[in-house]
Design a protein around this motif. Structure first.
Motif, PDB file in Angstrom:
ATOM      1  N   GLN A 131      23.309   1.436   9.431  1.00 27.77           N
ATOM      2  CA  GLN A 131      24.212   2.515   8.996  1.00 27.77           C
ATOM      3  C   GLN A 131      23.658   3.899   9.372  1.00 27.77           C
ATOM      4  O   GLN A 131      24.420   4.810   9.711  1.00 27.77           O
ATOM      5  N   CYS A 132      22.338   4.042   9.322  1.00 28.78           N
ATOM      6  CA  CYS A 132      21.731   5.309   9.762  1.00 28.78           C
ATOM      7  C   CYS A 132      22.044   5.568  11.233  1.00 28.78           C
ATOM      8  O   CYS A 132      22.327   6.701  11.629  1.00 28.78           O
ATOM      9  N   MET A 133      22.004   4.515  12.033  1.00 34.63           N
ATOM     10  CA  MET A 133      22.288   4.655  13.460  1.00 34.63           C
ATOM     11  C   MET A 133      23.757   5.021  13.679  1.00 34.63           C
ATOM     12  O   MET A 133      24.076   5.853  14.514  1.00 34.63           O
ATOM     13  N   TRP A 134      24.658   4.401  12.896  1.00 34.38           N
ATOM     14  CA  TRP A 134      26.079   4.764  12.993  1.00 34.38           C
ATOM     15  C   TRP A 134      26.274   6.234  12.632  1.00 34.38           C
ATOM     16  O   TRP A 134      27.066   6.941  13.261  1.00 34.38           O
ATOM     17  N   LEU A 135      25.554   6.654  11.600  1.00 35.58           N
ATOM     18  CA  LEU A 135      25.679   8.045  11.135  1.00 35.58           C
ATOM     19  C   LEU A 135      25.195   9.020  12.207  1.00 35.58           C
ATOM     20  O   LEU A 135      25.826  10.055  12.459  1.00 35.58           O
ATOM     21  N   MET A 136      24.094   8.684  12.861  1.00 36.51           N
ATOM     22  CA  MET A 136      23.590   9.518  13.958  1.00 36.51           C
ATOM     23  C   MET A 136      24.602   9.568  15.101  1.00 36.51           C
ATOM     24  O   MET A 136      24.819  10.616  15.714  1.00 36.51           O
ATOM     25  N   GLN A 137      25.231   8.427  15.381  1.00 41.71           N
ATOM     26  CA  GLN A 137      26.253   8.399  16.437  1.00 41.71           C
ATOM     27  C   GLN A 137      27.443   9.280  16.063  1.00 41.71           C
ATOM     28  O   GLN A 137      27.995   9.987  16.903  1.00 41.71           O
ATOM     29  N   ALA A 138      27.819   9.236  14.796  1.00 40.46           N
ATOM     30  CA  ALA A 138      28.915  10.089  14.313  1.00 40.46           C
ATOM     31  C   ALA A 138      28.569  11.566  14.525  1.00 40.46           C
ATOM     32  O   ALA A 138      29.396  12.355  15.001  1.00 40.46           O
ATOM     33  N   LEU A 139      27.336  11.922  14.188  1.00 40.97           N
ATOM     34  CA  LEU A 139      26.894  13.304  14.367  1.00 40.97           C
ATOM     35  C   LEU A 139      26.871  13.691  15.842  1.00 40.97           C
ATOM     36  O   LEU A 139      27.160  14.837  16.197  1.00 40.97           O
ATOM     37  N   GLY A 140      26.535  12.735  16.686  1.00 41.06           N
ATOM     38  CA  GLY A 140      26.557  12.992  18.131  1.00 41.06           C
ATOM     39  C   GLY A 140      27.958  13.350  18.610  1.00 41.06           C
ATOM     40  O   GLY A 140      28.147  14.302  19.372  1.00 41.06           O
ATOM     41  N   PHE A 141      28.958  12.592  18.154  1.00 39.11           N
ATOM     42  CA  PHE A 141      30.355  12.896  18.506  1.00 39.11           C
ATOM     43  C   PHE A 141      30.750  14.286  17.997  1.00 39.11           C
ATOM     44  O   PHE A 141      31.361  15.077  18.711  1.00 39.11           O
ATOM     45  N   LEU A 142      30.383  14.545  16.749  1.00 43.34           N
ATOM     46  CA  LEU A 142      30.734  15.820  16.115  1.00 43.34           C
ATOM     47  C   LEU A 142      30.137  17.001  16.873  1.00 43.34           C
ATOM     48  O   LEU A 142      30.846  17.948  17.236  1.00 43.34           O
ATOM     49  N   LEU A 143      28.839  16.964  17.127  1.00 41.00           N
ATOM     50  CA  LEU A 143      28.158  18.105  17.742  1.00 41.00           C
ATOM     51  C   LEU A 143      28.586  18.325  19.183  1.00 41.00           C
ATOM     52  O   LEU A 143      28.596  19.451  19.672  1.00 41.00           O
ATOM     53  N   SER A 144      28.964  17.242  19.879  1.00 43.02           N
ATOM     54  CA  SER A 144      29.333  17.376  21.293  1.00 43.02           C
ATOM     55  C   SER A 144      30.571  18.239  21.502  1.00 43.02           C
ATOM     56  O   SER A 144      30.821  18.737  22.599  1.00 43.02           O
ATOM     57  N   ALA A 145      31.366  18.423  20.440  1.00 47.63           N
ATOM     58  CA  ALA A 145      32.598  19.226  20.557  1.00 47.63           C
ATOM     59  C   ALA A 145      32.378  20.695  20.197  1.00 47.63           C
ATOM     60  O   ALA A 145      33.308  21.494  20.251  1.00 47.63           O
ATOM     61  N   LEU A 146      31.131  21.050  19.853  1.00 40.02           N
ATOM     62  CA  LEU A 146      30.843  22.427  19.424  1.00 40.02           C
ATOM     63  C   LEU A 146      30.323  23.268  20.587  1.00 40.02           C
ATOM     64  O   LEU A 146      29.830  22.733  21.582  1.00 40.02           O
ATOM     65  N   PRO A 147      30.380  24.603  20.484  1.00 40.52           N
ATOM     66  CA  PRO A 147      29.738  25.477  21.475  1.00 40.52           C
ATOM     67  C   PRO A 147      28.231  25.250  21.468  1.00 40.52           C
ATOM     68  O   PRO A 147      27.668  24.819  20.458  1.00 40.52           O
ATOM     69  N   VAL A 148      27.591  25.583  22.587  1.00 50.86           N
ATOM     70  CA  VAL A 148      26.155  25.321  22.741  1.00 50.86           C
ATOM     71  C   VAL A 148      25.332  25.905  21.589  1.00 50.86           C
ATOM     72  O   VAL A 148      24.452  25.254  21.035  1.00 50.86           O
ATOM     73  N   GLU A 149      25.621  27.147  21.208  1.00 48.33           N
ATOM     74  CA  GLU A 149      24.839  27.790  20.156  1.00 48.33           C
ATOM     75  C   GLU A 149      24.938  27.023  18.835  1.00 48.33           C
ATOM     76  O   GLU A 149      23.953  26.882  18.099  1.00 48.33           O
ATOM     77  N   GLU A 150      26.147  26.515  18.547  1.00 46.54           N
ATOM     78  CA  GLU A 150      26.347  25.753  17.320  1.00 46.54           C
ATOM     79  C   GLU A 150      25.648  24.399  17.397  1.00 46.54           C
ATOM     80  O   GLU A 150      25.099  23.905  16.403  1.00 46.54           O
ATOM     81  N   ILE A 151      25.684  23.796  18.575  1.00 43.46           N
ATOM     82  CA  ILE A 151      24.971  22.526  18.778  1.00 43.46           C
ATOM     83  C   ILE A 151      23.496  22.706  18.452  1.00 43.46           C
ATOM     84  O   ILE A 151      22.894  21.932  17.711  1.00 43.46           O
ATOM     85  N   LEU A 152      22.905  23.768  19.020  1.00 44.82           N
ATOM     86  CA  LEU A 152      21.473  24.014  18.839  1.00 44.82           C
ATOM     87  C   LEU A 152      21.126  24.292  17.383  1.00 44.82           C
ATOM     88  O   LEU A 152      20.133  23.788  16.857  1.00 44.82           O
ATOM     89  N   ARG A 153      21.979  25.082  16.728  1.00 46.25           N
ATOM     90  CA  ARG A 153      21.706  25.423  15.325  1.00 46.25           C
ATOM     91  C   ARG A 153      21.735  24.172  14.445  1.00 46.25           C
ATOM     92  O   ARG A 153      20.844  23.947  13.622  1.00 46.25           O
ATOM     93  N   ASN A 154      22.760  23.355  14.627  1.00 40.36           N
ATOM     94  CA  ASN A 154      22.895  22.142  13.821  1.00 40.36           C
ATOM     95  C   ASN A 154      21.832  21.102  14.164  1.00 40.36           C
ATOM     96  O   ASN A 154      21.317  20.409  13.285  1.00 40.36           O
ATOM     97  N   LEU A 155      21.508  21.005  15.445  1.00 32.40           N
ATOM     98  CA  LEU A 155      20.483  20.051  15.867  1.00 32.40           C
ATOM     99  C   LEU A 155      19.126  20.432  15.280  1.00 32.40           C
ATOM    100  O   LEU A 155      18.369  19.593  14.800  1.00 32.40           O
ATOM    101  N   HIS A 156      18.851  21.736  15.301  1.00 31.05           N
ATOM    102  CA  HIS A 156      17.604  22.234  14.718  1.00 31.05           C
ATOM    103  C   HIS A 156      17.554  21.911  13.225  1.00 31.05           C
ATOM    104  O   HIS A 156      16.526  21.478  12.687  1.00 31.05           O
ATOM    105  N   SER A 157      18.678  22.092  12.571  1.00 33.31           N
ATOM    106  CA  SER A 157      18.773  21.809  11.138  1.00 33.31           C
ATOM    107  C   SER A 157      18.512  20.329  10.856  1.00 33.31           C
ATOM    108  O   SER A 157      17.822  19.976   9.894  1.00 33.31           O
TER     109      SER A 157
END
Length: 321
Positions: free
Chosen positions: A61-87
């Motif tokens: 389930q952790c892996m599914w959750l990470m995959q979900a986050l991958g889909f989510l972040l891929s649709a954001l602008p680069v700056e938002e991707i970096l901020r959320n990824l850092h978080s």
């Protein structure tokens, strides 16, 4: 619709009894509605991060959750991707700091050598970082050579320490390979050096990681073309040793393919430089293919050829080289 469904799904994420249903639902929402999710991204990331740190869910389930986050972040602008990824990554870095007194970059490497008992699945975290960085490449990586540099180093260390990460169906090995080819053409020397390191770690895996073998067989000619363009004058002369390392690795692990690729790639007139003759190109190719043991000799061959390509052979610049 989303505004009424998402709060329920995010609330359910904190309930271990609803683990499978809540995580799979969020993954489906993030995959199918990712372009509608930017307004909710901060909240989704915050809740997901909380349940990952608390280790509420099992590994799958952790892996599914990470995959979900991958889909989510891929649709954001680069700056938002970096901020959320850092978080998302910061808590794991902090855990690593308790385990080892090393620099942050080394700690990312340390992940691969550590037992996974200490933090949520490393495989999922690696796939998340890879997925969102690939989305940055799709948006245009030229403005972020530092990200590309770090990404290539991360991939190289994964190949070196945990090559089985590249067996995952969730990892787009072909896309990572193509990003590497693109990164070889960056003007920033550190980025190109990291990318050459990535390829020298990738090529030996042709023998034991089938997805790597497949992509090299299908697209290896693109790699040799990028290397030849760099040697031909497209890259700084200070990078020739790194390009030679890639050629040496290709020769050692993909000899029969390299012979074909070199012949095809060097065939067009004026490629990789209008200053070299067909005879000089043939000579270069034969010399490279002959040296499968002596790396130092390959570096000398590349240096000689790049001087010819740049019209510097026999000049005072060559004497300093």
């Amino acid at each position: 619709m989303l505004s009424s469904v998402l709060p329920l799904v995010l609330q359910a994420l904190g309930n271990p009894d609803l683990s499978v249903s809540s995580v799979s639902t969020l993954k489906k929402i993030c995959r199918e509605c990712k372009y509608d999710l930017p307004p909710y991204a901060t909240n989704i990331v915050a809740v997901s991060q909380e349940v990952l740190i608390k280790q509420i869910h099992k590994t799958s389930q952790c892996m599914w959750l990470m995959q979900a986050l991958g889909f989510l972040l891929s649709a954001l602008p680069v700056e938002e991707i970096l901020r959320n990824l850092h978080s998302l990554i910061t808590p794991y870095i902090q855990q690593l700091e308790k385990l080892a007194d090393e620099t942050v970059r080394t700690q990312m490497v340390h992940i691969f050598a550590s037992e996974t008992d200490h933090f949520p699945p490393i495989k999922a975290l690696f796939e998340l970082v890879t997925s969102v960085t690939l989305s940055i490449f799709q948006q245009g990586p030229r403005d972020h050579p530092d990200i590309v540099d770090s990404f290539m180093q991360l991939q190289a260390q994964a190949l070196k320490r945990k090559p089985d990460l590249f067996l995952s169906e969730s990892l787009d090995v072909k896309a990572v390979f193509h990003c590497g080819v693109l990164s070889l053409k960056f003007p920033e020397a550190p980025t190109v050096k990291s990318t050459c390191l990535f390829f020298t770690e990738l090529l030996p895996r042709c023998s034991d990681v089938p997805p790597v073998a497949r992509v090299v067989q299908e697209d290896g000619k693109l790699l040799i073309q990028a290397v030849l363009e760099g040697i031909g004058g497209g890259a700084s002369r200070c990078l020739m040793d790194q390009f030679a390392e890639v050629l040496f690795s290709l020769n050692k692990h993909c000899f029969s393919l390299l012979a074909v690729w070199l012949k095809e790639a060097l065939q067009p007139p004026g490629y990789p430089s209008s200053r070299v003759t067909t005879e000089q190109k043939d000579n270069f190719s034969h010399q490279i293919l002959r040296e499968r043991v002596n790396k130092r000799r390959v570096k000398d061959i590349v240096k000689e050829f790049t001087l010819l390509c740049r019209g510097l052979h026999g000049t005072e610049y060559a004497a300093e080289y």
